[in-house]
Scaffold this motif. Structure first.
Motif, short mmCIF file in Angstrom:
data_model
loop_
_atom_site.label_atom_id
_atom_site.label_comp_id
_atom_site.label_asym_id
_atom_site.label_seq_id
_atom_site.Cartn_x
_atom_site.Cartn_y
_atom_site.Cartn_z
N SER A 110 3.07 1.89 -3.94
CA SER A 110 2.12 1.62 -5.02
C SER A 110 2.80 1.47 -6.37
N ALA A 138 0.83 -1.20 0.00
CA ALA A 138 0.00 0.00 0.00
C ALA A 138 0.86 1.25 0.00
N ALA A 185 -7.33 -5.76 -9.56
CA ALA A 185 -7.10 -6.19 -8.18
C ALA A 185 -5.84 -7.02 -8.05
N GLU A 186 -5.18 -6.89 -6.89
CA GLU A 186 -4.02 -7.70 -6.56
C GLU A 186 -4.19 -8.25 -5.15
N GLN A 246 -4.80 -6.39 -1.56
CA GLN A 246 -5.25 -5.01 -1.73
C GLN A 246 -6.55 -4.80 -0.97
N THR A 247 -6.68 -3.64 -0.32
CA THR A 247 -7.89 -3.37 0.48
C THR A 247 -8.50 -2.03 0.10
N TYR A 248 -9.82 -1.95 0.30
CA TYR A 248 -10.56 -0.71 0.15
C TYR A 248 -11.60 -0.63 1.26
N HIS A 271 4.18 -1.87 -6.48
CA HIS A 271 3.02 -2.76 -6.57
C HIS A 271 2.58 -2.91 -8.02
N THR A 326 -11.08 -6.94 0.94
CA THR A 326 -9.71 -7.35 0.68
C THR A 326 -9.69 -8.35 -0.46
N CYS A 327 -8.75 -8.20 -1.37
CA CYS A 327 -8.63 -9.15 -2.48
C CYS A 327 -7.94 -10.42 -1.97
#
Length: 491
Positions: A24, A21, A283-284, A287-289, A27, A371-372
């Protein structure tokens, strides 16, 4: 290992994920390093296994697993009508005692658009009994059938809903019914004045199904639905390439019962906290939102042009998407399967991820952080997952819909499991490649003959004990009950 444990192991095994995170740029450059890989199955290799019902080698499974097929396209149902084809989403909705026996009732979707059948395969509930205004005498041909399974044997099939279109997926309710979703994005109206693209509720007793749409849940290309039993909120996906919203329906009646969702509620669309119009498709793993939700004032609005707060304009989108995008809501590539388990909602973006082969989000319902947990690195690792389910033991199963995969076991679509360290493994393969003579000898329609190994798996679901995995193959249209030594692996 539970899905929660799987996610922790997945992130731990990925090593760099907690730092991505803050990095990036790194990433982005190393997306493939943060993606799901194919691993060996804990159940062992798959090989052709003969069906206990027909004797035909329809599936490839690990050693020790058996299955019984049932409800093929054209098989006569309890009302004497032929079973409709295009089997799709499905779930067990009730388990009951019949004497000393345990009886299971599940509802199965039929993803048919329009056709010439004005009798709607004898379903007691019919939504749209009129032909399309643009299709001559072409009637809405989709719907649902109810299947009964008792003590390891198939008992009967009954039609339950007709006159709908493209019933793709849906989801079970905590009160023992099924939400069937129309994957229709058109504003077209039938000769009887009916629009399509709604959600309908189907009951275990077909005679109790009303055939009335739940308009408040929106009109768009619905895919699947999952209900949080703690709040009664329904989470909904949209399958519209590149312009798919993630929705939820907050019902007026939170302690649901058959018919309660139709009594009103508020449709909302997901937005990333502090960011406008985020595309979550690339998405990876890890990864979170954090999510918040914006209200959709008119769930039944017609299609239009969506203009985002970030200035991005997307043409020809569903009416609810237009309203959500204008408030900064997020989008996926193609929202598909949804399944609730243990305080989490699992959401499939069938063409999300770093190589557009599929991604799965785990939404924590208490924190509203997603979360992915799956992001396919290749066709071998995951080929456009569609319907998903979680076993009673807490492991996720993925139905693939990307066509034939040529892996070490040969060609065919697959049922995949997700491991605790973030890998996927092959649990089953579609092996349907039959001649008319084979089908005729088995008492099936000769017209179903063909190499069907590219047809999708769909509708995976378990009985409450975890002994049986039920699943469909869409074409030629057949349902399976699979059982075996589950304890050898995580499913």
């Amino acid at each position: 290992m539970s899905i929660d444990s799987s996610r922790r192991s997945l992130i731990k095994g990925a090593g760099a994920l907690p730092f991505l995170a803050a990095l990036s740029a790194l990433h982005s450059r190393n997306a493939m390093a943060a993606a799901t890989q194919l691993v060996d199955s804990p159940y062992g290799p798959v090989a052709p296994v003969n069906d206990l019902s027909t004797g035909l080698p329809l599936l490839m499974l690990p050693a020790g697993f058996t299955y019984k097929s049932y409800g093929w396209t054209g098989d006569l149902m309890a009302n004497g009508q032929p079973t409709p084809g295009s089997h799709d989403g499905m779930a067990v909705i009730t388990t009951r005692k019949v004497g000393r026996s345990t009886e299971i009732v599940m509802v199965r979707n039929h993803e048919r658009g329009t056709g010439s059948d004005s009798g709607f395969f004898g379903a007691p509930a019919v939504y749209d009994a009129f032909p399309s205004t643009s299709g001559g005498t072409s009637y809405s041909a989709g719907g649902t059938t109810n299947l009964t399974f008792r003590d390891g044997n198939w008992i009967k099939t009954e039609p339950s809903l007709g006159g709908t279109r493209t019933n793709c997926a849906g989801g079970p309710t905590p009160w023992g019914t099924w939400l069937t979703c129309e994957e229709v994005g058109s504003d077209s109206v039938s000769a009887g004045g009916k629009k399509h693209g709604y959600v309908f509720e189907v009951t275990a007793d077909p005679q109790q199904t009303t055939g009335q749409p739940i308009v408040g849940m929106g009109r768009y290309a619905h895919e699947a639905a999952g209900i949080d039993p703690a709040t009664g909120i329904v989470y909904l996906t949209e399958d519209s390439s590149g312009k798919s919203g993630l929705y939820r329906y907050v019902p007026v009646i939170t302690q649901g019962f058959a018919g309660s969702l139709a009594q009103g509620g508020t449709l909302q669309m997901a937005k990333v906290v502090g960011q406008n119009n985020v595309n979550v498709a690339p998405a990876e793993l890890g990864q979170t939102y954090a999510l918040e939700w914006v209200n959709i004032a008119d769930p039944d609005a017609n299609r239009g042009t969506a203009t985002g707060l970030n200035g991005v304009v997307i043409t020809n989108t569903a009416g609810p998407f237009v309203q959500g995008w204008a408030q900064g809501a997020l989008r996926m590539n193609r929202g598909e399967g949804v399944w609730y388990h243990a305080g989490k909602m699992y959401l499939m973006d069938t063409s999300g991820g770093p190589v557009n082969e599929g991604a799965i989000w785990e939404l924590d319902l208490a924190t509203q952080v997603m979360t992915c947990i799956f992001a396919s690195a290749s066709t071998l690792a995951g080929n456009n997952g569609d319907n998903i389910t979680v076993s009673p033991r807490g492991h996720l199963v993925i139905c693939e819909d990307g066509g034939t995969v040529n892996d070490q076991f040969g060609p065919g679509t697959r049922l995949m499991g997700l491991t605790g360290n973030g890998g996927t493994f092959i649990f089953a393969k579609n092996n349907i490649n039959l001649s008319s003579a084979q089908l005729t000898a088995a008492g099936k329609l000769a017209s179903l003959a063909a190499d069907r190994r590219s047809s999708e798996f769909c509708g995976a679901c378990f009985d409450p004990t975890g002994r049986y995995l039920f699943v469909n193959i869409q074409t030629p249209g057949v349902t399976f009950a699979i059982t075996g030594p589950w304890a050898k692996g995580p499913i």
